[in-house]
Scaffold this motif. Structure first.
Motif, PDB file in Angstrom:
ATOM      1  N   ARG A 180      -2.341  -3.336 -14.325  1.00 40.11           N
ATOM      2  CA  ARG A 180      -3.666  -2.800 -13.998  1.00 40.11           C
ATOM      3  C   ARG A 180      -3.617  -1.602 -13.046  1.00 40.11           C
ATOM      4  NH1 ARG A 180      -7.623  -4.351  -9.967  1.00 40.11           N
ATOM      5  NH2 ARG A 180      -9.665  -3.726 -10.687  1.00 40.11           N
ATOM      6  N   LEU A 181      -2.485  -1.368 -12.421  1.00 37.44           N
ATOM      7  CA  LEU A 181      -2.405  -0.253 -11.476  1.00 37.44           C
ATOM      8  C   LEU A 181      -2.435   1.079 -12.220  1.00 37.44           C
ATOM      9  CD1 LEU A 181       0.115  -1.523  -8.787  1.00 37.44           C
ATOM     10  CD2 LEU A 181      -2.319  -1.069  -8.499  1.00 37.44           C
ATOM     11  N   LEU A 229       0.834  -1.210   0.000  1.00 36.49           N
ATOM     12  CA  LEU A 229       0.000   0.000   0.000  1.00 36.49           C
ATOM     13  C   LEU A 229       0.865   1.256   0.000  1.00 36.49           C
ATOM     14  CD1 LEU A 229      -2.819  -0.923   2.529  1.00 36.49           C
ATOM     15  CD2 LEU A 229      -3.012  -0.733   0.047  1.00 36.49           C
ATOM     16  N   SER A 230       1.899   1.248   0.807  1.00 36.67           N
ATOM     17  CA  SER A 230       2.805   2.396   0.873  1.00 36.67           C
ATOM     18  C   SER A 230       3.495   2.632  -0.464  1.00 36.67           C
ATOM     19  CB  SER A 230       3.837   2.169   1.976  1.00 36.67           C
ATOM     20  OG  SER A 230       4.764   3.222   2.024  1.00 36.67           O
ATOM     21  N   ASP A 231       3.962   1.566  -1.099  1.00 36.74           N
ATOM     22  CA  ASP A 231       4.639   1.687  -2.392  1.00 36.74           C
ATOM     23  C   ASP A 231       3.699   2.259  -3.455  1.00 36.74           C
ATOM     24  OD1 ASP A 231       6.913   0.647  -1.235  1.00 36.74           O
ATOM     25  OD2 ASP A 231       6.738  -1.325  -2.187  1.00 36.74           O
ATOM     26  N   VAL A 232       2.450   1.767  -3.478  1.00 34.15           N
ATOM     27  CA  VAL A 232       1.477   2.298  -4.437  1.00 34.15           C
ATOM     28  C   VAL A 232       1.214   3.774  -4.145  1.00 34.15           C
ATOM     29  CG1 VAL A 232      -0.908   2.158  -5.284  1.00 34.15           C
ATOM     30  CG2 VAL A 232       0.396   0.064  -4.893  1.00 34.15           C
ATOM     31  N   ALA A 233       1.003   4.092  -2.870  1.00 31.10           N
ATOM     32  CA  ALA A 233       0.710   5.472  -2.478  1.00 31.10           C
ATOM     33  C   ALA A 233       1.853   6.419  -2.824  1.00 31.10           C
ATOM     34  CB  ALA A 233       0.404   5.544  -0.984  1.00 31.10           C
ATOM     35  N   ASN A 234       3.086   5.896  -2.795  1.00 33.75           N
ATOM     36  CA  ASN A 234       4.259   6.733  -3.084  1.00 33.75           C
ATOM     37  C   ASN A 234       4.665   6.711  -4.550  1.00 33.75           C
ATOM     38  OD1 ASN A 234       4.887   7.903  -0.490  1.00 33.75           O
ATOM     39  ND2 ASN A 234       5.291   5.813   0.160  1.00 33.75           N
ATOM     40  N   GLY A 235       3.842   6.097  -5.394  1.00 29.28           N
ATOM     41  CA  GLY A 235       4.078   6.144  -6.831  1.00 29.28           C
ATOM     42  C   GLY A 235       5.159   5.230  -7.356  1.00 29.28           C
ATOM     43  N   ILE A 236       5.569   4.250  -6.582  1.00 23.32           N
ATOM     44  CA  ILE A 236       6.588   3.313  -7.053  1.00 23.32           C
ATOM     45  C   ILE A 236       5.984   2.477  -8.182  1.00 23.32           C
ATOM     46  CG2 ILE A 236       8.000   1.311  -6.405  1.00 23.32           C
ATOM     47  CD1 ILE A 236       8.245   2.650  -3.630  1.00 23.32           C
ATOM     48  N   LYS A 237       6.674   2.390  -9.286  1.00 22.00           N
ATOM     49  CA  LYS A 237       6.143   1.711 -10.470  1.00 22.00           C
ATOM     50  C   LYS A 237       6.360   0.202 -10.443  1.00 22.00           C
ATOM     51  CE  LYS A 237       4.920   5.551 -12.467  1.00 22.00           C
ATOM     52  NZ  LYS A 237       3.572   5.988 -12.330  1.00 22.00           N
ATOM     53  N   ASP A 238       7.555  -0.244 -10.083  1.00 20.31           N
ATOM     54  CA  ASP A 238       7.870  -1.673 -10.085  1.00 20.31           C
ATOM     55  C   ASP A 238       7.810  -2.193  -8.652  1.00 20.31           C
ATOM     56  OD1 ASP A 238       8.555  -4.170 -11.000  1.00 20.31           O
ATOM     57  OD2 ASP A 238      10.703  -3.753 -11.032  1.00 20.31           O
ATOM     58  N   ILE A 239       6.599  -2.467  -8.186  1.00 24.94           N
ATOM     59  CA  ILE A 239       6.382  -2.868  -6.800  1.00 24.94           C
ATOM     60  C   ILE A 239       6.708  -4.348  -6.633  1.00 24.94           C
ATOM     61  CG2 ILE A 239       4.662  -3.069  -4.968  1.00 24.94           C
ATOM     62  CD1 ILE A 239       3.208  -0.708  -6.329  1.00 24.94           C
ATOM     63  N   PRO A 240       7.574  -4.674  -5.678  1.00 19.91           N
ATOM     64  CA  PRO A 240       7.896  -6.082  -5.441  1.00 19.91           C
ATOM     65  C   PRO A 240       6.662  -6.861  -4.996  1.00 19.91           C
ATOM     66  CG  PRO A 240       9.349  -4.623  -4.190  1.00 19.91           C
ATOM     67  CD  PRO A 240       8.281  -3.781  -4.793  1.00 19.91           C
ATOM     68  N   ARG A 241       6.700  -8.156  -5.216  1.00 16.60           N
ATOM     69  CA  ARG A 241       5.661  -9.075  -4.747  1.00 16.60           C
ATOM     70  C   ARG A 241       4.286  -8.803  -5.356  1.00 16.60           C
ATOM     71  NH1 ARG A 241       7.203 -12.118  -0.258  1.00 16.60           N
ATOM     72  NH2 ARG A 241       5.584 -13.442  -1.122  1.00 16.60           N
ATOM     73  N   VAL A 286      -5.776   4.218  -3.701  1.00 21.83           N
ATOM     74  CA  VAL A 286      -4.816   3.728  -2.710  1.00 21.83           C
ATOM     75  C   VAL A 286      -4.051   4.884  -2.080  1.00 21.83           C
ATOM     76  CG1 VAL A 286      -2.765   2.301  -2.349  1.00 21.83           C
ATOM     77  CG2 VAL A 286      -4.611   1.470  -3.802  1.00 21.83           C
ATOM     78  N   VAL A 287      -3.700   5.895  -2.868  1.00 23.86           N
ATOM     79  CA  VAL A 287      -2.976   7.054  -2.345  1.00 23.86           C
ATOM     80  C   VAL A 287      -3.789   7.729  -1.248  1.00 23.86           C
ATOM     81  CG1 VAL A 287      -2.177   9.397  -2.900  1.00 23.86           C
ATOM     82  CG2 VAL A 287      -1.558   7.482  -4.375  1.00 23.86           C
ATOM     83  N   ALA A 288      -5.088   7.881  -1.480  1.00 24.00           N
ATOM     84  CA  ALA A 288      -5.944   8.542  -0.493  1.00 24.00           C
ATOM     85  C   ALA A 288      -5.905   7.818   0.855  1.00 24.00           C
ATOM     86  CB  ALA A 288      -7.377   8.610  -1.014  1.00 24.00           C
ATOM     87  N   ILE A 289      -5.812   6.506   0.822  1.00 25.39           N
ATOM     88  CA  ILE A 289      -5.738   5.725   2.056  1.00 25.39           C
ATOM     89  C   ILE A 289      -4.297   5.630   2.546  1.00 25.39           C
ATOM     90  CG2 ILE A 289      -6.072   3.420   3.057  1.00 25.39           C
ATOM     91  CD1 ILE A 289      -8.460   3.127   1.102  1.00 25.39           C
ATOM     92  N   GLY A 290      -3.388   5.263   1.653  1.00 28.22           N
ATOM     93  CA  GLY A 290      -2.003   4.999   2.032  1.00 28.22           C
ATOM     94  C   GLY A 290      -1.273   6.175   2.639  1.00 28.22           C
ATOM     95  N   LYS A 291      -1.552   7.372   2.176  1.00 25.61           N
ATOM     96  CA  LYS A 291      -0.854   8.552   2.694  1.00 25.61           C
ATOM     97  C   LYS A 291      -1.300   8.907   4.104  1.00 25.61           C
ATOM     98  CE  LYS A 291       1.386  10.202  -1.086  1.00 25.61           C
ATOM     99  NZ  LYS A 291       2.759  10.570  -1.192  1.00 25.61           N
TER     100      LYS A 291
END
Length: 114
Positions: free
Chosen positions: A40-41, A20-32, A49-54
């Motif tokens: 699809r992201l 969730l943190s990686d998606v919220a921070n805009g990381i493109k190649d998220i592990p796992r 996800v950003v609205a929640i993750g941040k």
């Protein structure tokens, strides 16, 4: 309401919180994550996800269910388990269902709020 239960796999929970943190921070190649989920992201999903993750204050385990025998797939990946979590942002409750492969890679996520 969905009740929190003891977490039998805190490492998996930490990995999902990091997702969730990686998606919220805009990381493109998220592990796992599976290739289908990475494709699809889209901006729309990321913004949810950003609205929640941040603003994530808590991330609590509810349950994980083994669905391996159902032969379920999600965005091209075989799903072995569904894991549900409750998240708090300020005073608002959010819930997430993570669709996981047998290696605990994230194949999809479904977010909902009450």
């Amino acid at each position: 309401m969905l009740e929190e239960k003891p977490d039998t796999n805190p490492q998996r929970s930490q990995m999902l919180r990091q997702f969730l943190s990686d998606v919220a921070n805009g990381i493109k190649d998220i592990p796992r994550t599976t290739p289908g989920l990475r494709a699809r992201l889209t901006a729309e999903i990321r913004s949810e996800v950003v609205a929640i993750g941040k603003e994530l204050k808590s991330f609590s385990h509810i349950a994980c269910s083994n669905v391996e025998r159902r032969g379920a797939t999600r965005i091209g990946a075989v799903v072995s388990r569904l894991c549900d979590y409750k998240m708090m942002t300020g005073q608002k409750k959010h819930y997430a269902t993570f669709y996981l492969t047998s290696q605990d890679d994230v194949a999809d996520i479904w977010l909902y709020s009450f």
